[in-house]
Design an enzyme around this catalytic site. Structure first.
Site: not given
Ligand code: ATP
Ligand code: MG
Length: 510
Positions: A373-375
């Site tokens: 999950s990049r953010v």
């Protein structure tokens, strides 16, 4: 004289006319759900075209001599030679609170036999996504209630997180758990009377699934008391490709309404592989040139313009959000095929589900190493972050060493320890579907794991231990759990209390 003139002028100004420019044409051919209509001058791209019998079509190809429209709804009565007229309207669907608890088709018509949908507003199904200025970065969590996701792949409101995997790996279940958990939180939050509580409304878009499967999903949502916070948009496999093509955009418009009114919404697209296939079918019928895997050249744009519409708006724009969970089905775990790579590149991360793990009984079958999950970590609940920040590292170290350990060579004590903890972590992360955990329980379980309370329990007994832990905490430490539930960073005092509670449970368990 002058006064008379003035009077006439003002009367003319006040005259309202219903006159609309519409052009009327004639169907020159109908096949495969596409009608070619001549004489529709001035038709717009994506304009609704009215056919006989209340059927609508969508103008997709604007040719010099004819307009190709994909037909929606029951098209059996549409024949060559019939008339068709432009409406001057872009395709729109009903939006608003009245849709909650309802099951509708791609045009927002009710499918649940419970009467007309109550709405006062419509939104166009296609809309330009919010630009950069009205947006804000993701900073509020969207709790799925799935321990592995909330701890290691946290999702924030306004994020786009892809759920990807082969057939039958539990993709739909992950998304439904997220919806069910929102409903659970909504109930709690509304009951608490906390003025800062922000409910999350869900939209589940079923694209190209069997009717029986859709019916089961609706039944599950109802059983879990989640349907009343959810809109189900259904375009089943039995419907023509144009309905499948429109459905996600229609659902998105319904979600945008919540976002634009300062509320939070979650939308699930189940699934976009079938959406792409429907679009390919339409494009082939429209004789558009096809490219890789026979998809038309603009198939990337098909999904990017949809997923770009998920956003978190800043407070000047109401502070609402639309979180998107698109689902993609892979073939034999191949994430490098055309559609999977496209959607991976459009989203902010992916939850990758694997058949092997699923068959080994590791459910949810999340491949932790390739799921990201990049953010979302910016939005993760602080106390949850405290107890899970090392989890992913520990897990991947374990995976690496466990691969070696199966060759049975002598292991040093450090390796043994890492593998022992990993084996237990894998067990702790097992979770049945439809059993979302509260974030305070997630925090308590991971706190106990981090502080070695599970280390000396046999791996086989871990599942039972986790269950006993949950029961014990719910029965005895409700107050402590609600202290943890605030989610703010845990201080030494609270940690001490948690430690004592864990020790007390451990004594009872042994
Ligand atoms: P499809 O490709 O057919 O759409 P899917 O990937 O969406 O399948 P699901 O329908 O969610 O998978 O799940 C497949 C089966 O596995 C279902 O019977 C479901 O109940 C079961 N299942 C999913 N998740 C879990 C879980 N965490 N624990 C136990 N069973 C599960
Ligand atoms: Mg599914």
């Amino acid at each position: 004289m002058n006064e008379i003139l003035k009077e006439i002028e003002s009367r003319i100004e006040r005259i309202e006319s219903d006159f609309k420019k519409s052009s009327v044409g004639k169907i020159i051919s109908v096949a495969d759900g596409v009608a070619r209509v001549s004489g529709l001058r001035g038709a717009m791209y994506n304009e609704m075209i009215a056919f006989e019998g209340g059927v609508y079509g969508l103008a997709l190809n604007l040719g010099e001599d004819d307009v190709a429209c994909v037909l929606m709804g029951d098209v059996s009565g549409i024949k060559e030679g019939q008339g068709a007229s432009t409406t001057g309207k872009l395709l729109s669907v009903p939006v608003g609170m009245g849709l909650l608890g309802r099951v509708v088709d791609a045009l927002g018509n009710p499918l649940d036999g419970r009467g007309a949908v109550d709405f006062s507003e419509t939104y166009p199904v296609e809309k330009i996504a919010p630009g950069i200025l009205p947006r804000k970065s993701v900073d509020q969590p969207l709790q799925t209630g799935i321990l592995a996701v909330d701890a290691m792949i946290p999702i924030g409101r306004g994020q786009r997180e892809l759920i990807i995997g082969d057939r039958g790996t539990g993709k739909t279940s992950v998304a439904l758990d997220a919806i069910i958990n929102q409903a659970r939180l909504n109930e709690e939050g509304i009951k608490s009377g906390n003025p800062d509580f922000r409910p999350v409304y869900s939209i589940y878009v079923a694209i190209g699934q069997k009717n029986s499967k859709i019916a089961r999903i609706i039944q599950l949502l109802e059983e879990k008391n989640a349907l009343k916070y959810t809109i189900v948009v259904a375009a089943s496999a039995a419907e023509n490709a144009s309905n499948l093509y429109i459905a996600p955009y229609a659902g998105c418009a319904m979600g945008e309404w919540f976002m634009e009114h300062g509320m939070d919404a979650l939308i699930v697209y189940d699934d976009l592989s079938k959406h792409a296939a429907a679009y390919r079918q339409i494009s082939l019928i429209l004789k558009r040139p096809s490219g890789r895997e026979a998809y038309p050249g603009d198939v990337f744009y098909l999904h990017s313009r949809l997923l770009e519409r998920a956003a978190r708006l800043n407070s000047e724009n109401g502070g609402g959000s639309l979180t998107a969970l698109p689902i993609i089905e892979t073939q034999a775990g191949d994430i490098s095929a055309y559609i999977p790579t496209n959607v991976i590149s459009i989203t902010d991360g992916q939850i990758f589900l694997e058949t092997d793990l699923f068959n080994q009984g590791l459910r949810p079958a999340i491949a932790v190493g390739v799921s990201v999950s990049r953010v979302g970590s910016a939005a993760q609940i602080k106390a949850l972050k405290q107890v899970s920040s090392t989890l992913k590292g520990e897990y991947s170290q374990y995976k690496e060493l466990a691969a070696f350990a199966q060759f049975g060579s002598d292991l040093d004590s450090r390796t043994k320890q890492i593998i022992g903890r990993g084996d237990r972590l894998v067990e702790i992360l097992k979770q049945n579907n439809n059993t979302p955990l509260s974030s305070s329980m997630e925090i308590a379980i991971l706190f106990a794991f981090q502080n070695n309370f599970f280390d000396d329990i046999a791996v086989k007994k871990i599942l039972g231990a986790v269950k006993s832990f949950k029961d014990y905490f719910e029965a005895r430490f409700g107050g402590l759990l609600s202290e943890v539930a605030s989610g703010s960073k845990m201080g030494d005092e609270l940690k001490e209390k948690l430690s004592e509670a864990c020790a007390e449970w451990k004594k009872s368990f042994n």
